[in-house]
Design an enzyme around this catalytic site. Structure first.
Site, PDB file in Angstrom:
ATOM      1  N   ASP A 381       0.843  -1.181   0.000  1.00  0.00           N
ATOM      2  CA  ASP A 381       0.000   0.000   0.000  1.00  0.00           C
ATOM      3  C   ASP A 381       0.890   1.248   0.000  1.00  0.00           C
ATOM      4  O   ASP A 381       2.062   1.181   0.378  1.00  0.00           O
ATOM      5  CB  ASP A 381      -0.901  -0.029   1.241  1.00  0.00           C
ATOM      6  N   ASP A 574      -1.616  -1.200   5.811  1.00  0.00           N
ATOM      7  CA  ASP A 574      -1.977  -0.716   7.144  1.00  0.00           C
ATOM      8  C   ASP A 574      -3.458  -0.463   7.332  1.00  0.00           C
ATOM      9  O   ASP A 574      -3.906  -0.245   8.448  1.00  0.00           O
ATOM     10  CB  ASP A 574      -1.212   0.572   7.463  1.00  0.00           C
ATOM     11  N   ASP A 578      -6.713  -3.176   3.379  1.00  0.00           N
ATOM     12  CA  ASP A 578      -5.555  -4.014   3.078  1.00  0.00           C
ATOM     13  C   ASP A 578      -5.684  -5.419   3.669  1.00  0.00           C
ATOM     14  O   ASP A 578      -4.925  -6.318   3.300  1.00  0.00           O
ATOM     15  CB  ASP A 578      -4.271  -3.380   3.638  1.00  0.00           C
TER      16      ASP A 578
END
Length: 690
Positions: A381, A574, A578
């Site tokens: 991410d 995070d 995700d």
């Protein structure tokens, strides 16, 4: 090789029996009922077991094992001996065997039903033979004969096996933590338009409900007013989203500023969070190819020991005597008991956990790291992982030499609730703001207003280019390349006075981290819900060769699967969005400062939130895997040699054989060797090349 004295035997047990386990989820509108699953139940070989019962059985075994230590012969020496001590050993040993050993009997029963005997069958066979022989030896002793029993060794074996079993159950229960955290995002009550509060389980599609300031949204729906919605718990992105009438909003996100009404459009299993939970649950039920290695070897070892033991007993019963045949058969079963094999993996992983924690790495899934050599792609991410996740004013650029750009823009923005406006106003908190009049929104562009009789506008880059206004392209490009959002100030003559750059920046070690991955032969791929332009700028600045932008939660998990077709995948993230990707990936890394759902889903948590720590985990894991394979080879290879000898294959030629006492010594020696090899695992971060 007949041994007259009974040595001290320190049996250890297999601590990784996950091949037979299934976490049971009954996913029945979890988010709407807000009742998390009971995760302390586990299915082993078709038999449901409760963690509380397992802990009680362990406590009982330990309590009863202590007096056995005092009255059992260890290395030919007994600490405490008194008349009738043999009978006390029989009572204590039987209690441990019949009560604390039941989980293994149940597991073995399940393996038999599934026609897949593995570690539980081997453990059951070992403790059963040890128990039967100890009973036999005790009877011989009580009737005036002499024979050595295995009561203390039996109790130690059961204790260690139970400890390992509890460790694994706790790890598997972690699969439910993510689902519990998802459930906690949804409030228990909803405010109906008529002022009545109801349980969210009573909500119906079409209901109009009120969401107050700083309250979490109870269901998916359409907003009837406007508000800034903090969706960070859903998207992992730090900026709030300005919602307008009929925009979709999601249960679990936070109303940041003003009360609003909404219409419920989705409830139950079709809601956004339930779909995320389903993705997490499905991904976590998958197992790695290496996860069952020890159980498979144990299965082969079970068949080998059983066959060789029976053949040995029949052969020596015919050619020698019943007592000699029983002696060798017991030796085969004892020497095949999977102490070294059972410890081969968990001891190394235990050492790994200790080393990793000292380096800011919290391991939550002890089996996923076995796949480290297969990793070809590192998907990650952007916001909060590669960038700091703090959306704020980064730079104020003045094209005209004026010093009041920030003051003017903050004055215009002070009545706005847009995230960018809030950031600008917050950055100017030490400046005296002026009075703005006739402030109006410019749809899709920004806003306009009058300050001290002059008209100013705050606009975006798209507007400047559309109006063909002149500005310093070089300065603008400099900040666009950093992936920042730019807000421009123009006057009533359409002169571009300057701009403010907002956004988050790459972490200090992000670029070095990407370089380290490439040096390891791992291809980094950035995944983000941000727009294409921002994603491209960030990926370019960090030298990331591949990126995907404007993604939904299911997109990330699907991309993980897509890349898995080409090689092993690790994922770093995070946010709640995700969590499906973290669970789907071969190895999932969660940023320690991220959401609790992402952390609960990950295999490894980066406590210090430094992505470069992933490189340390890769290096440590490779060392771990090397030790693990060495131990597995020794555990299996030892039995290949030892079982035939225990069966008496060399006795006709040498007159030497292995009795149960020597078998136990050899079994303990193999355990010691495996333990020493595991403890030799070391990692020095300062001297390891990244």
């Amino acid at each position: 090789m007949v041994e007259k004295h009974h040595p001290h035997l320190e049996h250890e047990g297999h601590m990784s029996m996950s091949s037979s386990h299934q976490v049971q989820h009954e996913h029945h509108d979890m988010m709407q009922t807000n009742q998390p699953h009971d995760m302390d139940m586990m299915n082993h070989g078709g038999h449901m077991m409760h963690m509380g019962n397992m802990a009680l059985k362990l406590k009982v075994a330990i309590i009863l094992m202590i007096p056995l230590l005092l009255i059992s012969p260890i290395a030919g020496f007994t600490i405490l001996k008194f008349p009738g001590s043999e009978l006390v050993q029989l009572i204590l040993g039987t209690a441990i065997f019949s009560y604390s050993g039941t989980p293994f009997f149940s597991g073995a029963k399940g393996e038999l039903k599934s026609h897949k005997p593995a570690m539980m069958m081997l453990i059951t066979m070992g403790i059963t033979v040890a128990y039967a022989y100890s009973v036999y030896a005790t009877i011989i002793t009580l009737t005036g004969g002499m024979a050595m029993n295995f009561w203390f060794e039996l109790s130690t074996l059961i204790v260690i096996m139970l400890i390992g079993h509890l460790i694994e159950m706790k790890a598997i229960m972690g699969a439910g933590d993510a689902l519990k955290d998802l459930a906690s995002l949804i409030p228990k009550k909803a405010h109906l338009k008529n002022g009545k509060d109801i349980d969210i389980s009573e909500l119906q599609v079409g209901d109009t409900i009120l969401v107050k300031e700083n309250e979490k949204i109870p269901a998916d729906g359409l907003i009837l007013g406007s508000a800034n919605i903090d969706e960070s718990m859903i998207t992992g992105e730090s900026r709030a989203v300005n919602k307008k009438p009929n925009d979709p909003i999601y249960g679990g996100s936070l109303n940041q500023n003003i009360p609003f009404e909404m219409t419920v459009t989705t409830i139950g299993k079709d809601s956004f969070l339930n779909q995320v939970a389903e993705l997490v649950k499905n991904a976590q039920s998958q197992k790695s190819n290496l996860e069952n290695m020890a159980d498979k070897v144990a299965g082969y070892l079970f068949y080998a020991a059983l066959s060789v033991g029976i053949i040995s007993f029949i052969f020596w019963a015919i050619t020698s005597s019943f007592s000699f045949a029983l002696l060798l058969a017991v030796s085969v079963f004892v020497i095949a008991c999977p102490h070294a094999l059972g410890l081969a993996v968990p001891l190394v992983v235990s050492r790994l956990t200790s080393i990793s924690s000292k380096n800011g790495l919290l391991i939550q899934n002890r089996t996923s790291l076995e796949q480290i050599h297969s990793i070809k792609y590192a998907l990650m991410d952007k916001t909060g992982t590669l960038t700091d996740g703090k959306f704020k004013v980064r730079k104020v650029i003045d094209f005209t030499g004026r010093t009041d750009i920030l003051q003017l823009m903050a004055t215009l923005e002070q009545s706005s609730t847009h995230p960018i406006a809030l950031s600008i106003v917050n950055s100017a908190k030490d400046l005296p703001l002026l009075s703005a009049e006739n402030v109006q929104n410019i749809p899709g562009v920004g806003l306009s207003g009058q300050i001290l009789g002059k008209t100013y506008e705050i606009v975006n880059l798209k507007y400047l280019r559309k109006q063909q206004l002149k500005f310093d392209d070089t300065r603008v490009l400099e900040f666009l390349n950093l992936g920042l959002t730019l807000s421009f100030l123009i006057d009533e003559e359409k002169n571009v006075l300057g701009f403010i750059a907002l956004g988050d920046s790459p972490k200090n070690d992000a670029k070095a981290f990407i370089a380290g991955l490439l040096a390891q032969g791992i291809i980094p791929v950035m995944l983000t819900g941000d727009n294409q332009a921002t994603a491209e700028k960030v990926s370019t600045s960090l030298n990331i060769p591949e990126f995907r932008a404007e993604l939904n939660p299911e997109d990330k998990a699907n991309l993980v699967k897509e890349y898995q077709k080409k090689g092993g995948v690790l994922f770093i993230g995070d946010g709640v969005n995700d969590s499906p990707a973290l669970a789907t990936a071969d190895i999932g890394f969660a940023i320690g400062a991220g959401t609790s759902v992402a952390i609960a889903t990950a295999d490894v948590v980066l406590v210090n939130s430094n992505p470069s720590d992933v490189l340390d985990m890769i290096n440590i894991s490779k060392k771990m895997l090397r030790k693990m394979k060495q131990n597995l080879w020794f555990g299996a290879g030892y039995n290949i040699i030892a079982i035939p000898i225990a069966a008496g294959i060399i006795y006709p030629f040498t007159g030497l054989y292995i009795d149960p006492l020597i078998a136990a010594v050899l079994m303990s020696a193999s355990t010691v060797i495996v333990s020493i090899n595991a403890m030799s695992l070391k990692y020095d971060k300062k001297t390891t090349d990244r």
